[in-house]
Design a protein around this motif. Structure first.
Motif, mmCIF file in Angstrom:
data_model
loop_
_atom_site.group_PDB
_atom_site.id
_atom_site.type_symbol
_atom_site.label_atom_id
_atom_site.label_comp_id
_atom_site.label_asym_id
_atom_site.label_seq_id
_atom_site.Cartn_x
_atom_site.Cartn_y
_atom_site.Cartn_z
ATOM 1 N N ALA A 193 16.905 -4.286 39.227
ATOM 2 C CA ALA A 193 18.014 -4.221 38.269
ATOM 3 C C ALA A 193 17.743 -5.127 37.069
ATOM 4 N N VAL A 194 17.219 -6.336 37.322
ATOM 5 C CA VAL A 194 16.893 -7.248 36.228
ATOM 6 C C VAL A 194 15.786 -6.658 35.359
ATOM 7 N N SER A 195 14.811 -6.000 35.992
ATOM 8 C CA SER A 195 13.723 -5.367 35.249
ATOM 9 C C SER A 195 14.246 -4.224 34.383
ATOM 10 N N HIS A 201 16.018 -5.881 26.517
ATOM 11 C CA HIS A 201 16.460 -7.150 25.957
ATOM 12 C C HIS A 201 15.324 -8.160 25.797
ATOM 13 N N ASP A 202 14.355 -8.148 26.680
ATOM 14 C CA ASP A 202 13.194 -9.048 26.578
ATOM 15 C C ASP A 202 12.018 -8.323 27.218
ATOM 16 N N ARG A 203 11.438 -7.406 26.490
ATOM 17 C CA ARG A 203 10.415 -6.549 27.078
ATOM 18 C C ARG A 203 9.184 -7.338 27.513
ATOM 19 N N SER A 204 8.770 -8.301 26.699
ATOM 20 C CA SER A 204 7.582 -9.077 27.032
ATOM 21 C C SER A 204 7.791 -9.885 28.314
ATOM 22 N N PRO A 260 10.080 2.060 27.266
ATOM 23 C CA PRO A 260 10.602 0.825 27.886
ATOM 24 C C PRO A 260 10.051 0.635 29.286
ATOM 25 N N PHE A 261 8.944 -0.068 29.379
ATOM 26 C CA PHE A 261 8.237 -0.263 30.647
ATOM 27 C C PHE A 261 8.091 -1.758 30.899
#
Length: 357
Positions: A193-195, A201-204, A260-261
């Motif tokens: 879920a966090v991923s 929101h913070d892809r890196s 978005p990966f």
């Protein structure tokens, strides 16, 4: 069934207490190497080749958890022994790679570039390269493609995961038998879920950090603990195995770096190894090999493919630092040397791996 047979601890499935070498998993790992190599040498036909790392995470979680539950079931589990095995397995190869790469980079890079390289090298040696790379740049940024130690981020994720996973599994084995799978499943869902939230929101950070990658390793661990374990007939196993390979191949060709990966898009490549690994279980609980995918039981042949591709593919443009040292157009000379080297490597590989029936 979530619980193990009565003869074993409920947290330890009987089939996980015996860990045998599995050439089919070796083949699956080799199968995952190919798209990663193709992606990093710039073969545009495999835009999602980076998903091979996700396949490795699942396989790693499966294999390491099998070893842990074996030791726990025998009463021989030791944190010292576990970390000693990890050190003996990883440190020699990692040290050799860092030394060779460091010497080459020292010779051909500019001073500012070597300082940056040294920082990543130290971080890789301390298994925190993923954190440093997250702070400096993203995996898909143009600057990252010129980092020779970019690949060490995944080793950092694994080592950070295995700092707490053996302790958690041992604690579950002692105080929460029968509820281990539920706990691991809950942790996996939270991490997933966090991923899924983080890629927007913070892809890196979502790509590099362990808390957003842990669900992939937990997925492999759950398979080792007996989750999703349903006795299957042979044709069901064959179908399941091929479905898993199709998920991996489809991800390699359909996922793009602009998407978005990892997040939800990492599910197909992560479920890919899950299906072939589980397909090994027969209708009566006995084990059977993976589907006879071409070369899957021959990891040596699969590993020869990228060498053959490299031997026939034109070399990429030299690094700007190399171009500056050897003139405006060193490609003619460099390409001949690179091609000769690749042919020599391929010849050595062919000599070292004789044909077998």
């Amino acid at each position: 069934p979530l619980n193990a047979p009565p003869a074993m601890s409920p947290a330890i499935p009987a089939e996980s207490a015996h860990v045998n070498h599995r050439p089919d998993i070796d083949g699956l790992r080799s199968f995952a190497i190919l798209p990663v190599l193709a992606y990093h040498v710039g073969i545009h036909a495999v835009p999602g080749g980076f998903v091979g790392v996700d396949v490795f995470f699942v396989i790693s979680g499966f294999l390491i958890t099998q070893l842990l539950v074996r030791d726990l079931s025998r009463g021989s589990f030791s944190l010292v022994d576990f970390y000693e095995r990890r050190i003996r397995r990883i440190v020699p190869a990692l040290t050799a790679m860092l030394l060779v790469t460091g010497l080459i980079y020292f010779r051909y890079s500019l001073p500012a570039e070597f300082v940056d390289f040294s920082q990543v090298m130290i971080a890789a040696a301390l298994s925190v390269a993923n954190v440093l790379l997250w702070l400096n740049s993203g995996y898909f940024d143009a600057a990252s493609s010129e980092r020779p130690l970019l690949h060490t981020w995944s080793l950092g994720v694994e080592e950070q995961f295995y700092l707490f996973w053996p302790l958690l599994l041992a604690a579950c084995h002692r105080w929460a038998r029968g509820r281990t799978l539920w706990l691991v499943g809950a942790l996996s869902l939270v991490s997933f879920a966090v991923s899924a939230w983080g890629v927007f929101h913070d892809r890196s950070g979502t790509f590099y950090l362990v808390h957003t990658r842990a669900w992939e390793l937990f997925l492999g661990a759950m398979i080792a603990l007996g989750a999703f374990s349903v006795p299957l007939k042979r044709w069901h196993r064959e179908l399941l195995g091929w479905l898993g390979l199709a998920l991996i191949v489809g991800s390699v060709f359909l996922i793009r770096a602009t998407m978005p990966f990892p997040g939800a898009l990492a599910l197909p490549p992560c479920l890919g190894p899950d299906h072939p690994v589980r397909a090994r279980r027969g209708f009566d609980g006995a084990t059977a090999p993976l589907p006879q995918a071409p070369g899957l039981h021959r990891p040596d042949l699969l590993l020869a493919v990228p060498l053959a591709l490299a031997d026939h593919r034109p070399a990429t443009e030299p690094h700007p630092a190399v171009r500056g040292r050897f003139g405006a157009d060193p490609q003619a000379r460099d390409h001949r040397g690179i091609a000769r080297g690749r042919r020599h490597v391929l010849a050595l590989h062919r000599a070292a791996v004789p044909d077998r029936p």
